[in-house]
Motif scaffolding. Structure first.
Motif, PDB file in Angstrom:
ATOM      1  N   PHE A 185       0.845  -1.052   0.269  1.00  0.00           N
ATOM      2  CA  PHE A 185      -0.492  -0.057   0.066  1.00  0.00           C
ATOM      3  C   PHE A 185       0.541   1.113   0.065  1.00  0.00           C
ATOM      4  O   PHE A 185       0.136   2.248  -0.182  1.00  0.00           O
ATOM      5  CB  PHE A 185      -1.001   0.307   1.094  1.00  0.00           C
ATOM      6  N   ARG A 186       2.222   0.774   0.514  1.00  0.00           N
ATOM      7  CA  ARG A 186       2.868   2.213   0.316  1.00  0.00           C
ATOM      8  C   ARG A 186       2.806   3.853  -0.464  1.00  0.00           C
ATOM      9  O   ARG A 186       3.239   4.112  -0.455  1.00  0.00           O
ATOM     10  CB  ARG A 186       4.400   1.845   0.490  1.00  0.00           C
ATOM     11  N   GLU A 187       2.779   2.598  -2.173  1.00  0.00           N
ATOM     12  CA  GLU A 187       3.186   3.181  -2.848  1.00  0.00           C
ATOM     13  C   GLU A 187       2.070   4.411  -3.599  1.00  0.00           C
ATOM     14  O   GLU A 187       1.734   5.272  -3.481  1.00  0.00           O
ATOM     15  CB  GLU A 187       3.911   2.657  -3.794  1.00  0.00           C
ATOM     16  N   ASN A 188       0.844   4.169  -3.303  1.00  0.00           N
ATOM     17  CA  ASN A 188      -0.427   4.001  -3.100  1.00  0.00           C
ATOM     18  C   ASN A 188      -0.689   5.734  -2.691  1.00  0.00           C
ATOM     19  O   ASN A 188      -1.485   6.616  -2.941  1.00  0.00           O
ATOM     20  CB  ASN A 188      -1.466   2.729  -3.690  1.00  0.00           C
ATOM     21  N   VAL A 189      -0.378   5.012  -1.763  1.00  0.00           N
ATOM     22  CA  VAL A 189      -0.222   6.049  -0.173  1.00  0.00           C
ATOM     23  C   VAL A 189       0.093   7.200  -0.276  1.00  0.00           C
ATOM     24  O   VAL A 189       0.166   8.887  -0.378  1.00  0.00           O
ATOM     25  CB  VAL A 189      -0.289   5.632   1.443  1.00  0.00           C
ATOM     26  N   SER A 190       1.616   7.037  -0.288  1.00  0.00           N
ATOM     27  CA  SER A 190       2.605   8.154  -0.522  1.00  0.00           C
ATOM     28  C   SER A 190       1.795   8.850  -2.140  1.00  0.00           C
ATOM     29  O   SER A 190       1.656  10.492  -1.798  1.00  0.00           O
ATOM     30  CB  SER A 190       4.091   8.173  -1.579  1.00  0.00           C
ATOM     31  N   GLU A 191       1.392   8.376  -3.302  1.00  0.00           N
ATOM     32  CA  GLU A 191       1.105   9.161  -4.710  1.00  0.00           C
ATOM     33  C   GLU A 191      -0.004   9.912  -4.236  1.00  0.00           C
ATOM     34  O   GLU A 191       0.271  10.977  -4.939  1.00  0.00           O
ATOM     35  CB  GLU A 191       0.295   8.538  -5.740  1.00  0.00           C
ATOM     36  N   VAL A 192      -1.001   9.553  -3.537  1.00  0.00           N
ATOM     37  CA  VAL A 192      -2.411  10.305  -3.268  1.00  0.00           C
ATOM     38  C   VAL A 192      -1.960  11.380  -2.680  1.00  0.00           C
ATOM     39  O   VAL A 192      -2.090  13.511  -3.270  1.00  0.00           O
ATOM     40  CB  VAL A 192      -3.573   9.540  -2.219  1.00  0.00           C
ATOM     41  N   ILE A 193      -1.096  11.289  -1.319  1.00  0.00           N
ATOM     42  CA  ILE A 193      -0.483  12.559  -0.285  1.00  0.00           C
ATOM     43  C   ILE A 193       0.041  13.092  -1.133  1.00  0.00           C
ATOM     44  O   ILE A 193      -0.156  14.472  -1.477  1.00  0.00           O
ATOM     45  CB  ILE A 193      -0.145  11.855   0.776  1.00  0.00           C
ATOM     46  N   ARG A 194       1.499  12.666  -1.898  1.00  0.00           N
ATOM     47  CA  ARG A 194       2.144  13.782  -2.665  1.00  0.00           C
ATOM     48  C   ARG A 194       1.386  14.985  -3.335  1.00  0.00           C
ATOM     49  O   ARG A 194       1.668  15.733  -3.880  1.00  0.00           O
ATOM     50  CB  ARG A 194       3.188  12.695  -3.378  1.00  0.00           C
ATOM     51  N   ASP A 195      -0.054  13.440  -4.779  1.00  0.00           N
ATOM     52  CA  ASP A 195      -0.164  14.619  -6.225  1.00  0.00           C
ATOM     53  C   ASP A 195      -1.881  14.703  -5.577  1.00  0.00           C
ATOM     54  O   ASP A 195      -2.464  14.495  -6.748  1.00  0.00           O
ATOM     55  CB  ASP A 195       0.316  13.632  -7.261  1.00  0.00           C
ATOM     56  N   HIS A 196      -2.107  15.287  -4.271  1.00  0.00           N
ATOM     57  CA  HIS A 196      -3.838  14.939  -3.571  1.00  0.00           C
ATOM     58  C   HIS A 196      -3.757  15.959  -4.996  1.00  0.00           C
ATOM     59  O   HIS A 196      -3.020  17.010  -5.237  1.00  0.00           O
ATOM     60  CB  HIS A 196      -4.315  15.468  -3.023  1.00  0.00           C
ATOM     61  N   THR A 197      -5.167  16.296  -5.170  1.00  0.00           N
ATOM     62  CA  THR A 197      -5.839  17.316  -6.101  1.00  0.00           C
ATOM     63  C   THR A 197      -6.832  18.053  -5.529  1.00  0.00           C
ATOM     64  O   THR A 197      -6.209  19.546  -5.579  1.00  0.00           O
ATOM     65  CB  THR A 197      -6.988  16.513  -6.830  1.00  0.00           C
ATOM     66  N   PHE A 198      -6.315  18.523  -3.823  1.00  0.00           N
ATOM     67  CA  PHE A 198      -7.364  18.766  -2.837  1.00  0.00           C
ATOM     68  C   PHE A 198      -7.156  17.791  -1.841  1.00  0.00           C
ATOM     69  O   PHE A 198      -7.483  17.054  -1.357  1.00  0.00           O
ATOM     70  CB  PHE A 198      -8.218  19.098  -3.433  1.00  0.00           C
ATOM     71  N   HIS A 199      -6.836  18.914  -1.092  1.00  0.00           N
ATOM     72  CA  HIS A 199      -6.708  18.487   0.944  1.00  0.00           C
ATOM     73  C   HIS A 199      -7.237  19.297   1.923  1.00  0.00           C
ATOM     74  O   HIS A 199      -7.471  20.551   1.551  1.00  0.00           O
ATOM     75  CB  HIS A 199      -5.111  18.442   1.088  1.00  0.00           C
ATOM     76  N   ARG A 200      -7.653  18.949   3.151  1.00  0.00           N
ATOM     77  CA  ARG A 200      -8.203  19.347   3.734  1.00  0.00           C
ATOM     78  C   ARG A 200      -8.066  18.894   5.202  1.00  0.00           C
ATOM     79  O   ARG A 200      -7.965  17.102   5.725  1.00  0.00           O
ATOM     80  CB  ARG A 200     -10.397  19.348   3.851  1.00  0.00           C
ATOM     81  N   LYS A 201      -8.132  19.606   6.934  1.00  0.00           N
ATOM     82  CA  LYS A 201      -7.443  19.137   7.830  1.00  0.00           C
ATOM     83  C   LYS A 201      -8.967  19.659   8.219  1.00  0.00           C
ATOM     84  O   LYS A 201      -8.659  20.564   8.268  1.00  0.00           O
ATOM     85  CB  LYS A 201      -6.628  19.273   8.534  1.00  0.00           C
ATOM     86  N   GLY A 202      -9.370  18.903   9.423  1.00  0.00           N
ATOM     87  CA  GLY A 202     -10.690  19.675  10.154  1.00  0.00           C
ATOM     88  C   GLY A 202     -10.233  19.830  11.392  1.00  0.00           C
ATOM     89  O   GLY A 202      -9.172  19.458  11.782  1.00  0.00           O
ATOM     90  N   ALA A 203     -11.219  20.683  12.374  1.00  0.00           N
ATOM     91  CA  ALA A 203     -10.689  21.429  13.289  1.00  0.00           C
ATOM     92  C   ALA A 203     -10.766  20.266  14.928  1.00  0.00           C
ATOM     93  O   ALA A 203     -11.271  18.765  14.050  1.00  0.00           O
ATOM     94  CB  ALA A 203     -11.209  22.352  13.555  1.00  0.00           C
ATOM     95  N   PRO A 204      -9.906  20.142  15.614  1.00  0.00           N
ATOM     96  CA  PRO A 204     -10.133  18.850  16.614  1.00  0.00           C
ATOM     97  C   PRO A 204     -11.437  19.394  17.398  1.00  0.00           C
ATOM     98  O   PRO A 204     -12.009  20.250  17.789  1.00  0.00           O
ATOM     99  CB  PRO A 204      -8.983  19.522  17.271  1.00  0.00           C
ATOM    100  N   GLU A 205     -11.733  17.802  17.840  1.00  0.00           N
ATOM    101  CA  GLU A 205     -13.277  18.051  18.123  1.00  0.00           C
ATOM    102  C   GLU A 205     -13.541  16.841  19.587  1.00  0.00           C
ATOM    103  O   GLU A 205     -11.875  16.155  18.961  1.00  0.00           O
ATOM    104  CB  GLU A 205     -14.286  16.899  17.647  1.00  0.00           C
ATOM    105  N   THR A 206     -13.888  17.721  20.258  1.00  0.00           N
ATOM    106  CA  THR A 206     -12.941  16.757  21.760  1.00  0.00           C
ATOM    107  C   THR A 206     -15.202  16.734  23.062  1.00  0.00           C
ATOM    108  O   THR A 206     -15.865  17.302  22.572  1.00  0.00           O
ATOM    109  CB  THR A 206     -12.471  17.675  22.612  1.00  0.00           C
ATOM    110  N   PHE A 207     -15.077  15.561  23.209  1.00  0.00           N
ATOM    111  CA  PHE A 207     -16.177  15.342  23.468  1.00  0.00           C
ATOM    112  C   PHE A 207     -16.334  14.170  24.413  1.00  0.00           C
ATOM    113  O   PHE A 207     -15.289  13.201  23.835  1.00  0.00           O
ATOM    114  CB  PHE A 207     -16.684  14.148  21.758  1.00  0.00           C
ATOM    115  N   PRO A 208     -17.111  13.616  25.315  1.00  0.00           N
ATOM    116  CA  PRO A 208     -16.958  12.650  26.295  1.00  0.00           C
ATOM    117  C   PRO A 208     -17.328  11.416  25.484  1.00  0.00           C
ATOM    118  O   PRO A 208     -17.738  11.049  24.934  1.00  0.00           O
ATOM    119  CB  PRO A 208     -17.930  13.129  27.344  1.00  0.00           C
ATOM    120  N   CYS A 209     -16.184  10.652  26.095  1.00  0.00           N
ATOM    121  CA  CYS A 209     -16.731   9.385  25.351  1.00  0.00           C
ATOM    122  C   CYS A 209     -15.266   8.074  25.852  1.00  0.00           C
ATOM    123  O   CYS A 209     -13.866   8.943  25.698  1.00  0.00           O
ATOM    124  CB  CYS A 209     -16.535   9.265  24.152  1.00  0.00           C
ATOM    125  N   ASN A 210     -15.758   7.110  26.046  1.00  0.00           N
ATOM    126  CA  ASN A 210     -14.805   6.370  26.584  1.00  0.00           C
ATOM    127  C   ASN A 210     -13.718   5.674  25.539  1.00  0.00           C
ATOM    128  O   ASN A 210     -14.412   5.162  24.447  1.00  0.00           O
ATOM    129  CB  ASN A 210     -15.784   4.508  27.844  1.00  0.00           C
TER     130      ASN A 210
END
Length: 279
Positions: A52-77
């Motif tokens: 899986f390494r090359e596939n994962v690397s290609e998507v990250i390296r040559d991505h069309t778009f990217h987004r990282k959501g803000a952290p969410e904190t919530f009560p949960c075990n």
């Protein structure tokens, strides 16, 4: 515009991002950043299986778009949270008990799933890395518009960062964020107009946030309504017996004082963090 509950019915892991990518194809642009990230700085490439390494690397390296959501904190075990994160079919079963949803999902291997959203988006995905603090999924998406006018193929690397802590009163809390790298493989996508970038940024931000919200909501509901969670999941014949029994045991062992014995309902047409009421 659809209600929050209607929109979130598709927030089932990569099916949520499939819906997002479908929306981009239907009249919205996609683009790549000017600099290419180093995949090894994003995920632990050396801990991902070689196939899986090359596939994962290609998507990250040559991505069309990217987004990282803000952290969410919530009560949960943490044990409930990880059970839901590691077993998407359990999470979906709980959601479908509360809301009508066309999403279908099945496990086809130890770490592999496939599903569709009932609206033309099909996806298969695999957990390529799992640890308490980091989950990495690789998805193959295929979307055909309901009228067949558009066809989209894409690959998605979905990353979930998780952290845990405990209050002095003993209550468990989880904090997580969701990050997505999407690489559109379909030919001709660059012909789509690039004039409404702000709308796409907002759409991507919303979908990534709501993918994380989906798991956090189910985690909170399981903690509040353990009887309901056990009853719903134990009836899911399509889920392996040992998976259902393991989840039931975790729910029973982590049951907290004051938990409700009934079944939750979701309030429709409410803000992003919807209310939960008893019945």
């Amino acid at each position: 515009m659809n209600s929050p509950v209607d929109r979130r019915r598709l927030a089932t892991w990569t099916i949520a991002l499939a819906a997002l990518a479908a929306g981009i194809w239907n009249g919205s642009p996609a683009w790549a950043g000017t600099s290419k990230p180093d995949p090894a700085q994003v995920v632990p490439i050396d801990q991902i299986a070689p196939e899986f390494r090359e596939n994962v690397s290609e998507v990250i390296r040559d991505h069309t778009f990217h987004r990282k959501g803000a952290p969410e904190t919530f009560p949960c075990n943490p044990r409930i949270y990880l059970s839901l994160l590691n077993e998407p079919a359990l999470t979906l079963a709980l959601w479908q008990d509360l809301s009508t949803s066309p999403v279908q999902l099945q496990q086809i291997g130890p770490n592999r799933y496939q599903g569709n959203d009932g609206n033309g988006a099909k996806a298969s995905w695999e957990f390529v890395h799992r640890s308490p603090k980091l989950h990495v999924l690789l998805c193959n998406l295929d979307y055909t518009s309901p009228r067949g006018a558009a066809h989209l193929q894409a690959r998605i690397v979905l990353i979930v960062h998780s952290g845990y802590y405990r209050e002095v009163n003993g209550e468990h809390w989880v904090q997580h964020d969701v990050e997505a790298y999407v690489k559109v493989d379909s030919k001709g996508w660059k012909a789509v107009a690039r004039t409404i970038r702000p709308l796409i940024e907002k759409l991507l931000e919303d979908q990534v946030r709501e993918a994380g919200w989906f798991v956090s909501l189910m985690g909170r509901l399981v903690g509040m309504y353990p009887n309901w969670a056990c009853q719903v999941t134990m009836k899911q014949d399509q889920i392996q017996v040992d998976t259902r029994e393991r989840f039931r045991d975790v729910v029973i062992q982590t049951r907290r004082a004051g938990a409700f014995t009934g079944r939750p309902t979701l309030v429709d047409n409410v803000p992003a963090d919807p209310a939960v009421k008893r019945r």
